[in-house]
Design an enzyme around this catalytic site. Structure first.
Site, short mmCIF file in Angstrom:
data_model
loop_
_atom_site.label_atom_id
_atom_site.label_comp_id
_atom_site.label_asym_id
_atom_site.label_seq_id
_atom_site.Cartn_x
_atom_site.Cartn_y
_atom_site.Cartn_z
N HIS A 64 53.49 -10.02 61.28
CA HIS A 64 52.90 -10.07 62.83
C HIS A 64 53.71 -11.48 63.18
O HIS A 64 54.53 -11.38 64.38
CB HIS A 64 51.49 -10.42 62.76
CG HIS A 64 51.12 -10.97 64.22
ND1 HIS A 64 51.18 -10.21 65.40
CD2 HIS A 64 50.33 -12.03 64.50
CE1 HIS A 64 50.61 -10.96 66.34
NE2 HIS A 64 50.12 -12.06 65.75
N GLU A 93 45.19 -21.86 63.14
CA GLU A 93 44.40 -20.96 63.26
C GLU A 93 43.39 -20.23 62.23
O GLU A 93 42.26 -20.20 62.07
CB GLU A 93 44.43 -19.88 64.46
CG GLU A 93 43.13 -19.06 64.74
CD GLU A 93 42.13 -19.70 65.40
OE1 GLU A 93 42.40 -20.76 65.94
OE2 GLU A 93 40.97 -18.97 65.18
N ASP A 94 44.35 -19.51 61.33
CA ASP A 94 43.92 -18.83 60.37
C ASP A 94 43.96 -19.32 59.03
O ASP A 94 43.49 -18.53 57.98
CB ASP A 94 44.73 -17.44 60.52
CG ASP A 94 44.49 -16.65 61.77
OD1 ASP A 94 43.26 -17.21 62.47
OD2 ASP A 94 45.08 -15.75 62.16
MN MN Z 1 48.88 -13.60 66.55
#
Ligand code: MN
Length: 747
Positions: A64, A93-94
């Protein structure tokens, strides 16, 4: 490479490497060694950080960010910094990576971009989003426009890739993501001049929300492709000789089919079948000319085309001299082509074409490549727009809802072009008034506007302008803005300036009023102390001294010596001091008199709302809030006939709402449907039950007999809550064996 050692990459190693090499090739040969190293490090870090995570489609997550970076470089023409940021965009973020890690390894610029992306990524990309804060979230996205523009550009790449791969996500998420895309991302892409991105986002949103229509139109586009191409050849044929002989360097002549979404919209709007969307394509002529000759060359091509084909006299759009505010520049005309068909012809230079397709990103690249290059009208137009955005964002007292609707309505909306008598052009949102135009020239001009001449005719300040109008603003020597003006403008800029002015004006008047009162009191041997100020304020019924002074200065208070003495000497000064605590609550009581909020919107107990007229919610009903454009929050019942439609189409505008409690002294409108056998006295028995037995007020009653022995109609009553209504309906049902009674406005 370290990143490919992970077990999970086994099956994907070749593909991943291939895509990564493609990215490096896209960035170009001229990339410095350090930059290549930076990109490599970013890829390495992202791959490790996302190791073990897979996308919904089953492939490793790293595909991605890699795809997002590829879009940034290949489709928007962004450089290495953006590519690095795109590769890292989901790490903070992840994963365990922190912003500090990023800053340490990649420096402050990239960490600032990642920070911006992280702030808005929490917003939409999680599945369990809290709908109540949706407006806040949109606001966050808009706020990034005031920062590094690369944040929003990379976000658009991210959204584009998510939309392209949306198929593998649950149905409910698809609808929400698609609607957000239509609501804010497609208009943003449009405004940033990213035409290709905008069109693709719209098409993808249609594909996922209305797959049948999408398939249908794309099938017909394929079926008609040969016919279209043949027509385009016929159209170009007679022009070839002259174009070649003109000395203008023609790069390409092509037919561009309209996007699926825009064909769909046109079919809907005009209620016509596919075959009748006659301008399903446009012919684009792209020339290669040096910057100083491109305009003249475009006009030469125009002359050749319109020599051969008659042009539609109302369809010439000259965006050469006045580029759109997103930087779009070209010459558009519509001509009568072979077989009597009107065809749109777009003429532009390669440079303009690149700006049009890749927008501001490409546009910046050109500037970076040509240091000291002249500032084009496109630069100017875009910069003006960005300033408007910053103006609006600076209006910090706007609520998230206001800000989002302001953006939707004006800044992201359609624009028009209006001229000063000297021929300067201003772009304004469609629907702007003469007064908006005044403020667009200068805030001083706006504040002093008393009227305008539009195309030589005298008009009031509230006059809505139209594309191409020539407007002369008529001013006086004094500022004239009043609260009333807020309703006579559309642009955020004008609203902000009027609001600022009124605020300053109020303060000025308050100070003046205080001075007036001081003089008056001194004259009668009183002193304007805090307590005397409170007494006066209370006597005249104002909320606080500032309001009272304001009224005094604007002349709405009449006061003479006798009155003054009676107000100020009622209690002695010492008593006043003692009572002052009682006085303060009295002012508060006044505030409390404001209509009590019965509904909690999200978590907000004071958020203003209105009850929807379509379903008349009652305390006890299960309800939700719907954010309207320009009319605040409307409360609907979850069983409202419109509810499904609203929730599925505008999921992002739904806010949870609940009743505070169910005991109110206020009553609410509700409608009851009655049908039955016509029986003597039945209707009057019903009204008796309502107004006498149940002591419920009737607002209106509409009952008709069909003349064949039955009647039907509805009664509107004022009721306290759902239980109250249920009881009333129960009692009415018992009035007769052959009667149906039920609540109206339910799905
Ligand atoms: Mn993204």
């Amino acid at each position: 490479m370290a990143l490919l050692e992970g077990e999970m990459y086994e099956a994907y190693r070749a593909e991943l490497l291939k895509q990564y090499r493609h990215l490096l090739r896209t960035l170009g040969k001229d990339l410095s060694k350090e930059k290549v190293k930076l990109v490599h490090e970013a890829f390495d870090l992202a791959a490790r950080a996302h190791e073990g995570t897979v996308r919904k489609s089953g492939e490793p997550y790293i595909f991605h960010p890699l795809a997002v970076a590829q879009i940034a470089a290949g489709e928007l023409g962004l450089g290495a910094t953006s590519v690095v940021a795109a590769l890292l965009h989901d790490t903070v973020e992840d994963t365990d990576i922190t912003l500090e890690d990023i800053e340490y390894r990649f420096g402050p610029k990239i960490s600032a971009i990642i920070n911006g992306l992280t702030k808005i990524s929490t917003v939409f990309d999680s599945v369990d989003r809290d709908t109540s804060s949706q407006a806040e979230n949109f606001k966050k996205v808009l706020l990034t426009l005031g920062e590094d523009l690369r944040v929003i550009l990379i976000k658009l790449c991210d959204r584009l890739h998510n939309m392209r791969t949306l198929g593998s996500v649950p149905e409910s998420t698809i609808l929400k993501i698609a609607s957000e895309t239509m609501f804010i991302y497609a208009p943003l892409a449009d405004r940033l001049g990213l035409n290709a991105v905008k069109l693709e986002l719209e098409d993808l949103a249609l594909k996922f929300t209305d797959p049948d229509t999408y398939k249908d139109i794309s099938r017909q586009l394929v079926e008609t492709k040969r016919v279209r191409q043949k027509y385009i050849r016929e159209f170009i044929e007679p022009l070839k000789g002259e174009l070649e002989g003109s000395g203008v360097n023609i790069v390409e002549i092509k037919g561009r089919p309209k996007s699926i979404y825009s064909i769909h919209r046109k079919m809907l709007r005009q209620q016509i079948p596919f075959e009748e969307v006659y301008d399903a394509f446009a012919i684009r002529i792209i020339i290669d000319s040096p910057l100083n000759l491109e305009k003249a060359d475009c006009w030469r091509v125009y002359a050749i085309v319109t020599d051969r084909y008659r042009s539609h006299d109302k369809r010439l759009r000259d965006w050469l001299s006045h580029p759109k505010s997103n930087g779009y520049s070209a010459l558009h005309t519509t001509v009568l082509g072979p077989k009597g068909k009107w065809v749109e012809v777009q003429i532009r230079s390669k440079r303009m074409d690149d700006v049009a397709e890749r927008g501001l990103a490409a546009h910046w690249r050109y500037k970076a490549d040509l240091p000291g290059a002249p500032i084009t009208p496109q630069d100017q137009a875009f910069e003006n727009w960005l300033n408007t955005v910053k103006d609006t964002l600076a209006n910090s007292d706007m609520s998230a809802l206001d800000l989002v609707s302001e953006f939707r309505n004006t800044i992201l909306g359609e624009e028009m072009y209006v001229f000063t008598p000297k021929g300067d052009v201003k772009s304004l949102p469609v629907g702007s008034t003469a007064l908006d135009f005044g403020f667009a020239i200068h805030s001083q001009v706006g504040l002093r506007t008393i009227g305008a001449k539009v195309n030589g005719k005298l008009v009031p300040i509230s006059q809505e302008l139209r594309n191409g109008d020539i407007v002369e603003i008529i001013t006086t020597a004094k500022d004239r803005a009043t609260t009333d003006w807020m309703n006579q403008v559309k642009t955020g800029r004008a609203k902000g300036k009027i609001r600022d002015y009124l605020k300053a004006q109020r303060n000025r008047l308050s100070v003046q009023g205080k001075e007036i009162m001081e003089r008056l009191l001194r004259k009668h041997r009183f002193e304007l102390s805090e307590s005397s100020a409170q007494k006066l304020t209370r006597h005249f019924g104002y909320l606080n001294p500032a309001e009272f002074y304001h009224a005094a200065a604007s002349g709405s208070i009449k006061i003479n010596k006798a009155l003054l003495i009676s107000i100020l000497t009622k209690t002695s000064v010492t008593e006043m001091a003692e009572n002052s605590e009682k006085i303060v609550p009295s002012a508060e009581q006044k505030v409390k008199k404001a209509p009590k909020q019965q509904i909690i919107i999200g978590d907000d107990h004071d958020f203003p709302y209105e009850l929807a007229k379509c379903c008349h919610p009652l305390p006890g009903d299960s309800i939700f809030g719907f954010i309207t454009i320009g009319e605040g929050v409307k409360i609907h019942r979850t069983t409202c006939p419109n509810a499904t439609n609203l929730m599925s189409q505008y999921g992002y505008r739904i806010i949870p709402a609940k009743w505070k409690d169910e005991s109110y002294d206020k009553s609410f409108a509700a409608r009851i449907q009655v049908n039955g056998i016509d029986d003597v006295g039945l209707v009057s028995r019903l009204t008796e039950i309502i107004s006498r037995d149940m002591a419920v007020n009737m607002k209106s009653i509409h009952i008709e007999s069909d003349g064949k022995g039955s009647f039907s109609g509805w009664i509107e009553v004022m009721i306290n809550n759902l239980n109250h209504l249920t009881l009333l309906i129960q009692n009415m049902k018992e009035a007769h064996k052959y009667i149906e009674v039920k609540r109206l406005d339910e799905a």
